[in-house]
Enzyme design. Sequence first.
Site, short mmCIF file in Angstrom:
data_model
loop_
_atom_site.label_atom_id
_atom_site.label_comp_id
_atom_site.label_asym_id
_atom_site.label_seq_id
_atom_site.Cartn_x
_atom_site.Cartn_y
_atom_site.Cartn_z
N ARG A 1 13.43 -4.37 -6.63
CA ARG A 1 12.44 -5.32 -6.16
C ARG A 1 11.82 -6.00 -7.13
NH1 ARG A 1 8.53 -3.35 -1.59
NH2 ARG A 1 7.86 -1.88 -2.92
N ARG B 1 0.13 4.56 9.50
CA ARG B 1 1.03 5.37 8.85
C ARG B 1 0.72 7.02 8.94
NH1 ARG B 1 1.77 1.54 4.05
NH2 ARG B 1 3.70 2.09 3.31
N ARG C 1 6.56 8.73 -2.50
CA ARG C 1 6.44 7.83 -1.29
C ARG C 1 7.43 8.34 -0.31
NH1 ARG C 1 7.31 2.45 -4.09
NH2 ARG C 1 6.93 1.26 -2.17
N ARG D 1 6.62 -4.22 -9.01
CA ARG D 1 5.34 -3.35 -8.65
C ARG D 1 5.30 -1.78 -9.25
NH1 ARG D 1 4.89 -3.21 -2.09
NH2 ARG D 1 4.78 -1.02 -2.42
N LYS E 1 10.34 -4.28 5.72
CA LYS E 1 9.38 -4.77 6.65
C LYS E 1 8.51 -5.80 6.12
CE LYS E 1 6.99 -0.83 5.87
NZ LYS E 1 7.67 -0.31 4.80
#
Length: 225
Positions: A127, A88, A171, A160, A13
Amino acid sequence: MILILLGPPGAGKGTQGGRIVEACGVPKISTGAIFRDLAAAGTPLGLEAKSYWQRGELVPDETVVGLVRERIARPDCKDGFILDGFPRTVKQADTLQGLLYGMDRQLDGVLNFDVAPDELIRRLSGRRSCDNCGATYHVTALPPKEENVCDHCGHTLVRRSDDDPESIRIRLIEYQNKTAPLLDYYTRRDLLFNVQADRKPEEIFVQLKELLEELGCAGLPKALA
Ligand code: AP5
């Protein structure tokens, strides 16, 4: 143009959102990025949010909604905006509908980024992000030109804190339980557009450009000329 980017953690996203911003010239509002900035600045709201996101849990609806209400009322949103990571939950979606109604505005579409769970884990595990300008990379799929250095601003890239295996696991469960019901919510309102997001970033953006044209992204022809 008002759009929502919907999809599980790691679906891309943020990556594609940056391209949409460039193409359409409207701001992207990422609730996750706002929380990270507020936490880095040491604000009470940011620190409260951090206690949730570090565990991989969603931040309570009331906290998120207040922040979005204030943000979309700002002048830079007058020609539209892209919501990345909001809503969400069904409660957040209902609230957004009410907020837009109160502003005499309406949602143009919800882009649903569809990616298989194994690929999500692979993407999140690799990431790397820039704390300074927010750019996102992947160690193998989208590496920076120089290892661990941001192409845009030269800052060191970091992992992160919610990209550790246990937070990723939680998550993905939070997404299934609380966010996935929005697929049905927006399908029923005829607003959902599925994006086949398990391809290369350039290929995904080809499909996105077609969708954006359909949805009336004003800056698109000029930006892509
Ligand atoms: P947030 O920051 O929104 O995180 P997220 O939804 O978990 O999404 P991500 O940023 O992890 O993934 P993404 O889909 O943007 O993927 P990306 O483009 O980076 O939220 C963080 C936390 O804040 C939440 O957990 C929650 O606690 C809280 N929060 C935020 N909003 C909230 C709300 N509304 N309500 C309650 N709580 C809220 O890509 C991932 C990786 O894949 C990158 O390395 C990228 O380089 C790579 N990649 C991207 N595209 C491709 C591709 N096509 N092929 C290969 N690799 C790719």
